[in-house]
Design an enzyme around this catalytic site. Structure first.
Site, PDB file in Angstrom:
ATOM      1  N   ARG A 177       0.819  -1.217   0.000  1.00  0.00           N
ATOM      2  CA  ARG A 177       0.000   0.000   0.000  1.00  0.00           C
ATOM      3  C   ARG A 177       0.851   1.264   0.000  1.00  0.00           C
ATOM      4  NH1 ARG A 177      -2.505  -3.873   3.186  1.00  0.00           N
ATOM      5  NH2 ARG A 177      -4.740  -4.225   2.867  1.00  0.00           N
TER       6      ARG A 177
ATOM      7  N   ARG B 101      10.486   0.116   8.165  1.00  0.00           N
ATOM      8  CA  ARG B 101      11.017  -0.413   9.419  1.00  0.00           C
ATOM      9  C   ARG B 101      12.540  -0.435   9.372  1.00  0.00           C
ATOM     10  NH1 ARG B 101       6.562   0.190  11.112  1.00  0.00           N
ATOM     11  NH2 ARG B 101       5.230  -1.250  12.287  1.00  0.00           N
TER      12      ARG B 101
ATOM     13  N   ASP C 181      13.797   7.495   8.323  1.00  0.00           N
ATOM     14  CA  ASP C 181      12.732   7.664   9.312  1.00  0.00           C
ATOM     15  C   ASP C 181      12.625   6.437  10.207  1.00  0.00           C
ATOM     16  OD1 ASP C 181      10.504   9.159  10.449  1.00  0.00           O
ATOM     17  OD2 ASP C 181       9.226   7.607   9.591  1.00  0.00           O
TER      18      ASP C 181
ATOM     19  N   GLU D  80      15.590   1.965  18.069  1.00  0.00           N
ATOM     20  CA  GLU D  80      14.749   3.130  18.316  1.00  0.00           C
ATOM     21  C   GLU D  80      14.406   3.252  19.792  1.00  0.00           C
ATOM     22  OE1 GLU D  80      11.353   2.911  15.711  1.00  0.00           O
ATOM     23  OE2 GLU D  80      12.567   3.221  13.904  1.00  0.00           O
TER      24      GLU D  80
ATOM     25  N   HIS E 104      11.067   8.166  13.276  1.00  0.00           N
ATOM     26  CA  HIS E 104       9.998   7.203  12.945  1.00  0.00           C
ATOM     27  C   HIS E 104       8.642   7.866  13.160  1.00  0.00           C
ATOM     28  CE1 HIS E 104       9.260   2.611  12.540  1.00  0.00           C
ATOM     29  NE2 HIS E 104       8.434   3.328  11.795  1.00  0.00           N
TER      30      HIS E 104
ATOM     31  N   GLY F  15       6.878   9.414  10.397  1.00  0.00           N
ATOM     32  CA  GLY F  15       6.275   9.712   9.104  1.00  0.00           C
ATOM     33  C   GLY F  15       4.772   9.508   9.040  1.00  0.00           C
ATOM     34  N   ALA F  16       4.251   8.546   9.809  1.00  0.00           N
ATOM     35  CA  ALA F  16       2.810   8.249   9.739  1.00  0.00           C
ATOM     36  C   ALA F  16       2.062   8.692  10.983  1.00  0.00           C
ATOM     37  CB  ALA F  16       2.592   6.756   9.509  1.00  0.00           C
TER      38      ALA F  16
END
Length: 318
Positions: free
Chosen positions: A149, A231, A255, A260, A279, A281-282
């Protein structure tokens, strides 16, 4: 088969009244209990047949009646690590909820790297009027590793910037709208050699761990940039540090990271040809709303006895 024949639907997380009402309506009369964490109510966890939220190994063992677990994440690494891989319950994910902002984030990183946006930021901080010749995305090739997606949404956005779009996917027979050429995994190096930007959008699975290592980075153009938005762990960090420090590639936009939060001591922070984002971005309100939409749709399907969407292939990891 209807949910009301079984135990409660246990939903973890924080939701506004409207979202709770939608979830209750989708359950069609089955009892719905909301908690912040699945394990905070052992009594409910033991009787729930549906759980929305990631379960630890201990929580999964206590959920003796569970038949379906829904993850609020698009990637199910944490769920599988908790023991879902060998559990008979169906696992579904929120895959697709962050596809749009991840693709936007990838475009932002590509533009920042292509135009050396950090140079403008430094000049602004110094109140210095510095004009320079920079690049443009028009006519360049965007190579996407993973045409799910996020990858396909990115393909449409890159095409709108007049880029040539190529990509690698496991199932080359599946439709890939907006992609000019689709490569099989064994042809990854060929795609890398054609790309001016390589964007990693595949999930982190055993099959994709360190998918991009020294050989792959050396297969890229010296003028190319690597962008990672899905990821960490898919790219071998040691090889990437060498590639960036020794000039095998021109730079990177990162990102997602193998560790992390990215440690303060990480050399990635200081490399002049790297853009680091946390991390993030979304992390949008719309991503969260789409996640609720996915679960509500699946809960309706479950109640009506229809096949669930976003069912995870536990052996594949996504």
């Amino acid at each position: 088969m209807c949910v009301p024949e079984y135990g409660p639907v246990l939903v973890s997380g924080r939701f506004d009244p409207g979202e709770k009402a939608r979830i209750r309506a989708a359950a069609a009369g089955a009892p719905v209990e909301f908690v912040e964490r699945p394990g905070e109510r052992p009594d409910l966890l033991a009787s729930a047949t549906v759980v929305a939220g990631t379960l630890s190994g201990e929580e999964l063992a206590a959920a003796s009646a569970v038949r379906w677990v829904h993850s609020w994440a698009a990637g199910v690494n944490a769920d599988l690590a908790g023991g879902m891989g060998g559990h008979p319950a169906t696992l579904t994910s929120s895959a697709g909820n962050g596809a749009i902002p991840l693709a936007e984030h990838a475009m932002m990183l590509m533009l920042m790297l292509n135009r050396d946006a950090a140079r403008w930021a430094r000049a602004q901080a110094d109140r210095r009027w510095e004009r320079f010749e920079h690049g443009e995305l028009n006519g360049l090739t965007c190579g996407i590793i993973g045409l799910g997606r996020s990858g396909l949404d990115l393909a449409a956005k890159a095409a709108a910037f007049h880029m040539r779009v190529v990509g690698v996917r496991r199932r080359t027979d599946r439709p890939s709208p907006g992609v000019d050429a689709v490569f099989a995994p064994q042809d990854l190096h060929r795609m890398l050699g054609e790309s001016d930007f390589v964007v990693v959008t595949v999930p982190d699975t055993p099959a994709t761990e360190h998918l991009v290592g020294e050989a792959e980075l050396r297969a890229m153009k010296g003028s190319a940039f690597l962008v990672v938005v899905s990821r960490g762990g898919i790219v071998d960090d040691r090889a990437l540090l060498r590639a960036l420090s020794e000039g095998w590639i021109a730079g990177a936009g990162l990102d997602a990271h193998a560790e992390e939060p990215l440690p303060e001591t990480s050399p990635f922070w200081d490399l002049p040809n790297v853009v680091v984002t946390p991390h993030n971005g979304a992390t949008t309100a719309a991503t969260r709303r789409r996640g609720v939409d996915i679960f509500v749709d699946n809960l309706e399907r479950h109640v009506q006895g229809r096949p669930l969407a976003n069912v995870v292939d536990k052996s594949a990891g996504y």
